[in-house]
Design a protein around this motif. Sequence first.
Motif, PDB file in Angstrom:
ATOM      1  N   MET A   1       1.148  -1.293  -0.174  1.00  0.00           N
ATOM      2  CA  MET A   1      -0.106  -0.162   0.352  1.00  0.00           C
ATOM      3  C   MET A   1       0.919   1.501  -0.085  1.00  0.00           C
ATOM      4  SD  MET A   1      -3.312  -0.769  -0.303  1.00  0.00           S
ATOM      5  CE  MET A   1      -3.993   0.868   0.839  1.00  0.00           C
ATOM      6  N   ILE A   2       2.283   1.352   1.090  1.00  0.00           N
ATOM      7  CA  ILE A   2       2.991   2.305   0.985  1.00  0.00           C
ATOM      8  C   ILE A   2       3.590   2.626  -0.465  1.00  0.00           C
ATOM      9  CG2 ILE A   2       5.056   3.383   1.770  1.00  0.00           C
ATOM     10  CD1 ILE A   2       3.839   1.992   4.847  1.00  0.00           C
ATOM     11  N   LYS A   3       4.281   1.525  -1.222  1.00  0.00           N
ATOM     12  CA  LYS A   3       4.481   1.697  -2.252  1.00  0.00           C
ATOM     13  C   LYS A   3       3.668   2.561  -3.652  1.00  0.00           C
ATOM     14  CE  LYS A   3       8.558  -1.518  -2.102  1.00  0.00           C
ATOM     15  NZ  LYS A   3       8.679  -2.821  -2.797  1.00  0.00           N
ATOM     16  N   THR A   4       2.300   1.414  -3.337  1.00  0.00           N
ATOM     17  CA  THR A   4       1.582   1.995  -4.429  1.00  0.00           C
ATOM     18  C   THR A   4       1.164   3.537  -4.021  1.00  0.00           C
ATOM     19  OG1 THR A   4       0.150   0.023  -3.958  1.00  0.00           O
ATOM     20  CG2 THR A   4      -0.407   2.044  -5.013  1.00  0.00           C
ATOM     21  N   GLY A   5       0.947   4.618  -3.057  1.00  0.00           N
ATOM     22  CA  GLY A   5       0.810   5.837  -2.768  1.00  0.00           C
ATOM     23  C   GLY A   5       1.596   6.498  -3.341  1.00  0.00           C
ATOM     24  N   ARG A   6       3.179   6.446  -3.121  1.00  0.00           N
ATOM     25  CA  ARG A   6       4.779   6.590  -2.913  1.00  0.00           C
ATOM     26  C   ARG A   6       4.356   6.875  -5.007  1.00  0.00           C
ATOM     27  NH1 ARG A   6       9.718   4.171   0.113  1.00  0.00           N
ATOM     28  NH2 ARG A   6       8.656   5.270   1.827  1.00  0.00           N
ATOM     29  N   VAL A   7       3.985   5.934  -5.485  1.00  0.00           N
ATOM     30  CA  VAL A   7       3.378   5.936  -7.205  1.00  0.00           C
ATOM     31  C   VAL A   7       2.445   6.623  -8.175  1.00  0.00           C
ATOM     32  CG1 VAL A   7       3.053   4.309  -9.005  1.00  0.00           C
ATOM     33  CG2 VAL A   7       4.815   2.954  -7.613  1.00  0.00           C
ATOM     34  N   LEU A   8       1.333   6.829  -6.833  1.00  0.00           N
ATOM     35  CA  LEU A   8       0.477   7.834  -7.062  1.00  0.00           C
ATOM     36  C   LEU A   8       0.746   9.225  -7.418  1.00  0.00           C
ATOM     37  CD1 LEU A   8      -2.573   5.989  -5.598  1.00  0.00           C
ATOM     38  CD2 LEU A   8      -2.043   6.249  -8.176  1.00  0.00           C
ATOM     39  N   LYS A   9       1.760   9.168  -6.131  1.00  0.00           N
ATOM     40  CA  LYS A   9       1.980  10.720  -5.284  1.00  0.00           C
ATOM     41  C   LYS A   9       2.690  11.266  -6.995  1.00  0.00           C
ATOM     42  CE  LYS A   9       1.416  10.417  -0.491  1.00  0.00           C
ATOM     43  NZ  LYS A   9       2.361  11.404   0.505  1.00  0.00           N
ATOM     44  N   ARG A  10       4.044   9.393  -6.969  1.00  0.00           N
ATOM     45  CA  ARG A  10       5.021  10.345  -8.624  1.00  0.00           C
ATOM     46  C   ARG A  10       4.043  10.224  -9.781  1.00  0.00           C
ATOM     47  NH1 ARG A  10      10.032  12.354  -8.753  1.00  0.00           N
ATOM     48  NH2 ARG A  10      11.108  11.513 -10.858  1.00  0.00           N
ATOM     49  N   LYS A  11       3.096   9.847  -9.757  1.00  0.00           N
ATOM     50  CA  LYS A  11       2.361   9.589 -11.597  1.00  0.00           C
ATOM     51  C   LYS A  11       1.605  11.431 -10.911  1.00  0.00           C
ATOM     52  CE  LYS A  11       1.948   4.998 -13.043  1.00  0.00           C
ATOM     53  NZ  LYS A  11       0.224   4.789 -12.930  1.00  0.00           N
ATOM     54  N   SER A  12       0.724  11.856 -10.318  1.00  0.00           N
ATOM     55  CA  SER A  12       0.450  13.286 -10.204  1.00  0.00           C
ATOM     56  C   SER A  12       1.289  14.063 -10.117  1.00  0.00           C
ATOM     57  CB  SER A  12      -0.018  13.515  -8.237  1.00  0.00           C
ATOM     58  OG  SER A  12      -0.986  14.247  -8.759  1.00  0.00           O
ATOM     59  N   PHE A  13       2.500  13.742  -9.477  1.00  0.00           N
ATOM     60  CA  PHE A  13       4.003  14.980  -9.644  1.00  0.00           C
ATOM     61  C   PHE A  13       3.857  14.990 -10.798  1.00  0.00           C
ATOM     62  CE2 PHE A  13       8.031  16.026  -9.768  1.00  0.00           C
ATOM     63  CZ  PHE A  13       8.068  17.100 -10.082  1.00  0.00           C
ATOM     64  N   LEU A  14       4.110  14.409 -12.081  1.00  0.00           N
ATOM     65  CA  LEU A  14       5.168  14.036 -13.023  1.00  0.00           C
ATOM     66  C   LEU A  14       3.816  14.684 -13.994  1.00  0.00           C
ATOM     67  CD1 LEU A  14       6.489  10.780 -13.412  1.00  0.00           C
ATOM     68  CD2 LEU A  14       7.760  12.543 -13.626  1.00  0.00           C
ATOM     69  N   LYS A  15       2.857  14.402 -13.669  1.00  0.00           N
ATOM     70  CA  LYS A  15       1.262  15.236 -15.014  1.00  0.00           C
ATOM     71  C   LYS A  15       1.118  16.348 -14.101  1.00  0.00           C
ATOM     72  CE  LYS A  15      -2.526  11.368 -15.045  1.00  0.00           C
ATOM     73  NZ  LYS A  15      -2.882  10.913 -14.128  1.00  0.00           N
ATOM     74  N   ARG A  16       1.695  17.219 -13.430  1.00  0.00           N
ATOM     75  CA  ARG A  16       1.962  18.086 -13.473  1.00  0.00           C
ATOM     76  C   ARG A  16       2.626  18.970 -13.671  1.00  0.00           C
ATOM     77  NH1 ARG A  16       0.480  16.813  -8.161  1.00  0.00           N
ATOM     78  NH2 ARG A  16       3.100  17.629  -6.976  1.00  0.00           N
ATOM     79  N   VAL A  18       4.497  17.573 -16.023  1.00  0.00           N
ATOM     80  CA  VAL A  18       4.514  17.527 -17.923  1.00  0.00           C
ATOM     81  C   VAL A  18       3.209  18.744 -18.560  1.00  0.00           C
ATOM     82  CG1 VAL A  18       2.898  16.507 -19.999  1.00  0.00           C
ATOM     83  CG2 VAL A  18       4.115  15.279 -18.412  1.00  0.00           C
ATOM     84  N   LYS A  19       1.995  19.320 -17.481  1.00  0.00           N
ATOM     85  CA  LYS A  19       1.213  20.007 -17.154  1.00  0.00           C
ATOM     86  C   LYS A  19       2.008  21.340 -17.867  1.00  0.00           C
ATOM     87  CE  LYS A  19      -3.242  18.169 -16.419  1.00  0.00           C
ATOM     88  NZ  LYS A  19      -4.683  18.172 -15.416  1.00  0.00           N
ATOM     89  N   GLU A  20       2.493  22.087 -16.588  1.00  0.00           N
ATOM     90  CA  GLU A  20       3.663  23.283 -17.162  1.00  0.00           C
ATOM     91  C   GLU A  20       4.109  23.056 -17.874  1.00  0.00           C
ATOM     92  OE1 GLU A  20       5.237  22.843 -13.486  1.00  0.00           O
ATOM     93  OE2 GLU A  20       3.776  22.621 -11.441  1.00  0.00           O
ATOM     94  N   LEU A  21       5.490  22.271 -18.567  1.00  0.00           N
ATOM     95  CA  LEU A  21       5.830  22.137 -19.708  1.00  0.00           C
ATOM     96  C   LEU A  21       5.522  22.966 -21.005  1.00  0.00           C
ATOM     97  CD1 LEU A  21       8.348  19.208 -18.530  1.00  0.00           C
ATOM     98  CD2 LEU A  21       8.710  21.674 -18.580  1.00  0.00           C
ATOM     99  N   GLU A  22       4.292  21.538 -20.512  1.00  0.00           N
ATOM    100  CA  GLU A  22       2.994  22.030 -21.963  1.00  0.00           C
ATOM    101  C   GLU A  22       2.727  23.359 -21.857  1.00  0.00           C
ATOM    102  OE1 GLU A  22       0.336  19.322 -21.050  1.00  0.00           O
ATOM    103  OE2 GLU A  22       1.407  17.420 -22.917  1.00  0.00           O
ATOM    104  N   ALA A  23       2.544  24.201 -21.176  1.00  0.00           N
ATOM    105  CA  ALA A  23       2.185  25.443 -20.905  1.00  0.00           C
ATOM    106  C   ALA A  23       3.173  26.384 -20.935  1.00  0.00           C
ATOM    107  CB  ALA A  23       1.693  25.975 -19.406  1.00  0.00           C
ATOM    108  N   VAL A  24       4.378  26.273 -20.974  1.00  0.00           N
ATOM    109  CA  VAL A  24       5.702  27.004 -21.444  1.00  0.00           C
ATOM    110  C   VAL A  24       5.799  27.074 -22.131  1.00  0.00           C
ATOM    111  CG1 VAL A  24       8.134  26.913 -20.803  1.00  0.00           C
ATOM    112  CG2 VAL A  24       7.001  26.360 -18.807  1.00  0.00           C
ATOM    113  N   LEU A  25       5.955  25.577 -23.300  1.00  0.00           N
ATOM    114  CA  LEU A  25       6.136  25.436 -24.975  1.00  0.00           C
ATOM    115  C   LEU A  25       5.328  26.037 -25.692  1.00  0.00           C
ATOM    116  CD1 LEU A  25       8.073  23.828 -26.950  1.00  0.00           C
ATOM    117  CD2 LEU A  25       6.107  21.620 -26.231  1.00  0.00           C
ATOM    118  N   ARG A  26       3.379  25.954 -24.885  1.00  0.00           N
ATOM    119  CA  ARG A  26       2.906  27.262 -26.292  1.00  0.00           C
ATOM    120  C   ARG A  26       3.174  28.460 -25.571  1.00  0.00           C
ATOM    121  NH1 ARG A  26      -0.945  23.173 -22.888  1.00  0.00           N
ATOM    122  NH2 ARG A  26      -1.461  25.130 -21.571  1.00  0.00           N
ATOM    123  N   LYS A  27       3.005  28.670 -25.070  1.00  0.00           N
ATOM    124  CA  LYS A  27       4.439  30.225 -24.912  1.00  0.00           C
ATOM    125  C   LYS A  27       5.687  30.572 -25.519  1.00  0.00           C
ATOM    126  CE  LYS A  27       5.635  34.252 -20.895  1.00  0.00           C
ATOM    127  NZ  LYS A  27       6.260  34.270 -22.176  1.00  0.00           N
TER     128      LYS A  27
END
Length: 293
Positions: A1-16, A18-27
């Motif tokens: 369960m702990i590992k799954t939570g870490r993975v989910l947090k990691r995915k969430s961080f990466l998504k954010r 990616v979105k930040e980088l996409e925004a920078v790229l659009r700009k």
Amino acid sequence: MIKTGRVLKRKSFLKRRVKELEAVLRKCRKDISAQVWGLRKTNEGIRFLYKDLEKKTEKLLELDRLKSQFVFNVSHDLRTPISIIKGNIFMVLDGAAGAVNSGQKEFLNGAMKSTDHLARMIDDILDFQKSGAKDWKLKTGENDLNELAREVCVPASVAAKKKGLKFSLKLGRAPLKARFDKEQISHVLANLLSNAVKFTAKGGISVRAAGEGKHVHISVSDTGCGVKKEDIPRLFQPFERIGERKKEGTGLGLAISRTIVEKHRGSIWAESGLGKGSVFYFTVPRNGLSYGI
């Protein structure tokens, strides 16, 4: 369960992230698009200005050509009446129209002197126009600079002696062979000698010719009025008359001489000081053909 939570947090961080980088790229894309648009407009403006500049340059060149042609035509057309005036004055002085008293001779000699001065000015203008023409070509051949100096110095030495000036010509015994346009180089030396006689009140004039390496050179030194060192570069500019040199001439002689010498791939320069006399030098290549003449 702990590992799954870490993975989910990691995915969430990466998504954010990616979105930040996409925004920078659009700009960045928007900024680049804006810059590209600006560059296009700038290039269009440059092309417009370049075409406008081309048109204005063509107009200026045409006006310059018309001006040069007008000056040439007027100067050339003045030669004939001036020659007639000189001839008539000479005939009157010679008594062809009757006896001439001393007072009349004085006036006629003054008129002759002024006519000669005007003729020289016209010759200077015509020579200046010719030297600036694109199609002006030198008539080069193998010549002896020593022989040329002897010929050109004859009338100059007579003029110098009439003013009470000493005149010396120092040449080597061996011929000083070089390839140049004899008529034009004679014109250069004659102009330097004429100036030396004109602007020297006492003392003397010395002419030297020698060869050094791939060049031959001539120097004309005088004990005349001289010019300030800072004014020397102006001597070779068209229509420039400095100090005592303002009194006579068109200010074209040295400019014409510079054009002729540089056309030979040579150099011309002066050394002088106010009240200390002047030395004028010019060089031309020994073998003009190897220098593209």
